[in-house]
Design an enzyme around this catalytic site. Structure first.
Site, short mmCIF file in Angstrom:
data_model
loop_
_atom_site.label_atom_id
_atom_site.label_comp_id
_atom_site.label_asym_id
_atom_site.label_seq_id
_atom_site.Cartn_x
_atom_site.Cartn_y
_atom_site.Cartn_z
N HIS A 77 -57.81 78.21 30.59
CA HIS A 77 -56.94 79.28 31.35
C HIS A 77 -57.77 80.58 31.61
O HIS A 77 -57.06 81.89 32.01
CB HIS A 77 -55.55 79.25 31.05
CG HIS A 77 -54.71 78.29 31.07
ND1 HIS A 77 -53.58 77.97 30.32
CD2 HIS A 77 -54.77 77.11 31.97
CE1 HIS A 77 -53.14 76.77 30.69
NE2 HIS A 77 -53.76 76.41 31.58
N CYS A 121 -61.83 97.12 43.33
CA CYS A 121 -63.16 96.84 43.15
C CYS A 121 -63.92 98.03 43.32
O CYS A 121 -63.94 98.48 44.43
CB CYS A 121 -63.38 95.38 43.69
SG CYS A 121 -65.26 95.24 43.45
N CYS A 141 -66.37 96.62 46.22
CA CYS A 141 -65.90 96.45 47.74
C CYS A 141 -64.51 96.92 48.01
O CYS A 141 -64.17 96.51 49.07
CB CYS A 141 -65.92 94.89 47.99
SG CYS A 141 -64.70 93.81 47.19
N SER A 170 -46.50 73.34 23.38
CA SER A 170 -45.38 72.56 23.94
C SER A 170 -45.76 71.41 24.94
O SER A 170 -44.95 70.56 25.13
CB SER A 170 -44.24 73.53 24.37
OG SER A 170 -44.59 74.02 25.38
#
Length: 293
Positions: free
Chosen positions: A135, A194, A197, A236
């Site tokens: 992740h 950012c 940009c 889990s």
């Protein structure tokens, strides 16, 4: 296409038998070729709460979803205000005995690979440099427009400059680095764009409802396909991103062993279900196979 986030599950039928014996885990580790799949429960002994245990944060906290973050300026403000404070706790956390045991077993060749659902970087900090972070990692930030990646420390400095003196009473830190803050503490927080940009910045982690990159899933699938056994630690298995590998292993006849405090969504696929604190359990496993931690 993004999946609908699964935040909880309800066990059906009688709980399957659990044990406090580590005998089957020790035998599997001694046989080598173990692929570890770890979850938030492995990091609780480092001071990072899990999502679904007895004191799990999902009882009080709904994690940020991809759609809310990308579709709502207010959602991004809430996330970055809370994460700005919460990340500091995650960044200060140290690996615990469980992380160190996994790293020792990896060095000794008993563990052939590590897949972690955690975004805290503690496997890497403990010495498992090749752990696959399913992740992502809170240490990195990515621009959703130009895709520039940057260190979280860089963003932290910019957020401090944009929000001088920003403090709040943190009630709780969650596994995703999101701190529990009152709404009034969030409203005046300034989010930065950012630096290249002016696009939207996002932590380089997979939010609930967001798909894990295909290349990463493929890498993990190959690890599982080559394993002699899969050892689940502190998960889990509620979300499909981790459960899919347990199902894949079981479907191929590869033994699955689970060490977790409480039931899991993958219990039916496991050949052993051990209910013990992970630091103690993994230290005992290392001692049994004569691996120094």
């Amino acid at each position: 296409m993004r999946t609908r986030p699964t935040l909880s599950w309800t066990a059906t039928g009688a709980p399957l038998p659990r044990t406090t014996s580590l005998d089957e885990v020790v035998r599997a580790v001694a046989d080598r070729g173990v692929v570890v799949l770890s979850g938030a429960g492995l990091s609780t002994e480092s001071g990072i709460p899990d999502y679904r245990g007895a004191a799990g944060s999902l009882r009080r906290h709904t994690p940020m979803t991809y759609d809310e973050f990308t579709g709502s300026e207010a959602g991004r403000r809430r996330y970055w205000a809370r994460s700005h404070l919460g990340w500091r706790t995650i960044a200060r956390a140290d690996p615990n005995a469980g992380h160190r045991a996994v790293a020792a077993l990896r060095r000794a060749g008993h563990v052939s690979g590590v897949i972690t659902q955690n975004v805290d970087g503690l496997h890497h900090a403990a010495g498992t440099a090749d752990a696959v972070e399913l992740h992502g990692n809170l240490d990195r930030v990515v621009c959703l427009d130009c895709r520039r990646a940057s260190p979280r420390e860089e963003l932290d400095c910019r957020l401090r400059a944009a929000n001088p003196g920003f403090t709040a009473d943190v009630a709780r830190i969650n596994p995703d680095g999101d701190a529990d803050l009152a709404d009034e503490d969030v409203r005046g927080f300034r989010v930065v764009a950012c630096a290249d940009c002016a696009g939207v910045l996002k932590p380089d982690v997979v939010f609930f409802g967001e798909n894990v990159p295909r290349s990463r899933v493929g890498e993990c699938a190959r690890m599982v396909d080559g394993a002699r056994s899969v050892l689940v630690l502190g998960s889990s298995l509620t979300v499909m991103s981790g459960l899919r590998f347990v199902r894949r292993a079981a479907g191929a006849g590869t033994p699955v062993l689970i060490v977790n405090q409480g039931e899991t969504r993958g219990d039916q696929h496991a050949t052993a279900r051990v209910d013990l604190p992970l630091g103690r359990a993994l230290t005992e496993v290392c001692e049994a196979v004569r691996v120094a931690v």
